[in-house]
Design a protein around this motif. Structure first.
Motif, PDB file in Angstrom:
ATOM      1  N   GLU A  93      -3.034  -4.960   1.237  1.00  0.00           N
ATOM      2  CA  GLU A  93      -1.882  -5.788   0.861  1.00  0.00           C
ATOM      3  C   GLU A  93      -2.080  -7.255   1.239  1.00  0.00           C
ATOM      4  O   GLU A  93      -1.193  -8.078   0.995  1.00  0.00           O
ATOM      5  N   THR A 131      -1.464   5.542   5.544  1.00  0.00           N
ATOM      6  CA  THR A 131      -1.792   4.323   4.810  1.00  0.00           C
ATOM      7  C   THR A 131      -3.265   3.972   4.995  1.00  0.00           C
ATOM      8  O   THR A 131      -3.901   4.399   5.966  1.00  0.00           O
ATOM      9  N   PRO A 132      -3.832   3.164   4.071  1.00  0.00           N
ATOM     10  CA  PRO A 132      -5.231   2.743   4.238  1.00  0.00           C
ATOM     11  C   PRO A 132      -5.474   2.038   5.570  1.00  0.00           C
ATOM     12  O   PRO A 132      -6.511   2.213   6.206  1.00  0.00           O
ATOM     13  N   ARG A 133      -4.507   1.217   6.011  1.00  0.00           N
ATOM     14  CA  ARG A 133      -4.706   0.525   7.286  1.00  0.00           C
ATOM     15  C   ARG A 133      -4.743   1.506   8.442  1.00  0.00           C
ATOM     16  O   ARG A 133      -5.561   1.371   9.361  1.00  0.00           O
ATOM     17  N   GLN A 134      -3.875   2.507   8.408  1.00  0.00           N
ATOM     18  CA  GLN A 134      -3.888   3.505   9.466  1.00  0.00           C
ATOM     19  C   GLN A 134      -5.197   4.294   9.464  1.00  0.00           C
ATOM     20  O   GLN A 134      -5.754   4.601  10.524  1.00  0.00           O
ATOM     21  N   GLN A 135      -5.708   4.616   8.280  1.00  0.00           N
ATOM     22  CA  GLN A 135      -6.979   5.321   8.195  1.00  0.00           C
ATOM     23  C   GLN A 135      -8.107   4.487   8.794  1.00  0.00           C
ATOM     24  O   GLN A 135      -8.945   4.991   9.547  1.00  0.00           O
ATOM     25  N   ASP A 189      -0.532  -3.039   5.072  1.00  0.00           N
ATOM     26  CA  ASP A 189      -1.797  -2.348   4.831  1.00  0.00           C
ATOM     27  C   ASP A 189      -2.923  -3.351   4.602  1.00  0.00           C
ATOM     28  O   ASP A 189      -2.691  -4.477   4.165  1.00  0.00           O
ATOM     29  N   PHE A 190      -4.137  -2.905   4.875  1.00  0.00           N
ATOM     30  CA  PHE A 190      -5.281  -3.793   4.689  1.00  0.00           C
ATOM     31  C   PHE A 190      -5.356  -4.344   3.270  1.00  0.00           C
ATOM     32  O   PHE A 190      -5.681  -5.508   3.058  1.00  0.00           O
ATOM     33  N   PHE A 242      -2.154  -9.494  10.179  1.00  0.00           N
ATOM     34  CA  PHE A 242      -1.169  -8.432  10.409  1.00  0.00           C
ATOM     35  C   PHE A 242      -0.391  -8.672  11.703  1.00  0.00           C
ATOM     36  O   PHE A 242       0.802  -8.383  11.782  1.00  0.00           O
ATOM     37  N   GLU A 268       4.714  -2.725   9.010  1.00  0.00           N
ATOM     38  CA  GLU A 268       3.270  -2.889   8.991  1.00  0.00           C
ATOM     39  C   GLU A 268       2.786  -3.301   7.611  1.00  0.00           C
ATOM     40  O   GLU A 268       3.439  -3.043   6.597  1.00  0.00           O
ATOM     41  N   MET A 271     -11.964   0.851   2.818  1.00  0.00           N
ATOM     42  CA  MET A 271     -10.545   0.932   3.156  1.00  0.00           C
ATOM     43  C   MET A 271      -9.957  -0.434   3.506  1.00  0.00           C
ATOM     44  O   MET A 271      -8.744  -0.626   3.443  1.00  0.00           O
TER      45      MET A 271
END
Length: 255
Positions: free
Chosen positions: A203, A2-6, A200-201, A188, A198, A154
């Protein structure tokens, strides 16, 4: 991924490559995070690092949980939990173990909500009782420094990036990308215990406001674009002593 994980994976490069911040002498107590939260929320925070045995002040179960962790991770874990235990004590709670959950989130005592945060040179925790009208808390701290190249794309959508560019014209002394990052992290942290998934950024869409006066501080409002327990959120952010702090309280639903 996901973008947040990246973006999260990019953080060690954004933070670890930076020289350690040099903090000026700080008066005690320093009310950074506490200044962003309502009076019924207890916040305990400290600047600098604690020396000595990392196990001092920890519950035996917490020491066992960190038995195989590296020294840096142990000290971060220990220092922020000492702050959290002090906050719980001020709330009238016994000194229970604060063990991490499946996603690393702290497991708070029954009837208590809370959030922890740490960055280079700063540790903080905030707690409140559900019975006092708080359904969730999210706090975050970041060094007041620019994000690494490529991370903002991101973290923020085009409208948010345009919003930050406008804010930079108003206050060029503020690292607005990092402020947005911190605000979304706080959101978050409030979201996950309520939704158990979780976020995402991209979202969460955030608008920041700026207080009048010389100090970099203000508020924020966010809209969460996926179904869940927190369709909207509002909170505060502030920059002091080289640290960005942000906080959001989720009020309990009315009767």
């Amino acid at each position: 991924m996901t973008p947040r994980q990246q973006a999260f994976l990019a953080r060690p490069f954004a933070l670890g490559a930076e020289p350690a911040p040099q903090y000026p002498p700080v008066p005690v107590p320093t009310l950074l995070l506490a200044s962003l939260l309502p009076p019924h929320v207890v916040a305990v925070e400290s600047f600098g690092a604690r020396g000595g045995d990392w196990r001092a002040g920890l519950h035996p179960a917490e020491i066992r949980a960190m038995a195989h962790a590296g020294d840096k991770r142990r000290r971060e874990f220990a220092e922020v939990r000492v702050r959290a235990r002090q906050a719980l004590e001020a709330l009238g709670e016994p000194p229970v173990a604060l063990l991490p959950g499946p996603r690393g989130e702290p497991r708070w005592p029954h009837g208590v909500v809370g959030s922890m945060t740490h960055c280079a040179g700063y540790r903080a925790a905030a707690v409140a009782r559900r019975s006092d009208g708080t359904a969730g808390l999210g706090v975050d701290a970041e060094p007041h420094a620019p994000l690494a190249d490529g991370v903002l794309e991101m973290v923020a959508d085009p409208a948010e990036r345009a919003h930050l560019a406008a804010l930079a014209l108003l206050r060029p002394d503020v690292c607005w990308g990092r402020v947005l990052f911190s605000v979304k992290e706080a959101i978050f942290k409030a979201w996950y215990p309520l939704a158990r998934r979780e976020l995402d950024f991209l979202e969460a869409r955030v608008r920041l406001s700026v207080d009048p006066g010389p100090e970099p501080a203000g508020g924020f409002r966010a809209t969460v674009t996926v179904p869940g327990p927190l369709p909207a959120a509002a909170g505060r952010w502030r920059v002091a002593h080289g640290v960005i702090a942000s906080a959001v309280e989720v009020p309990a639903a009315g009767p």
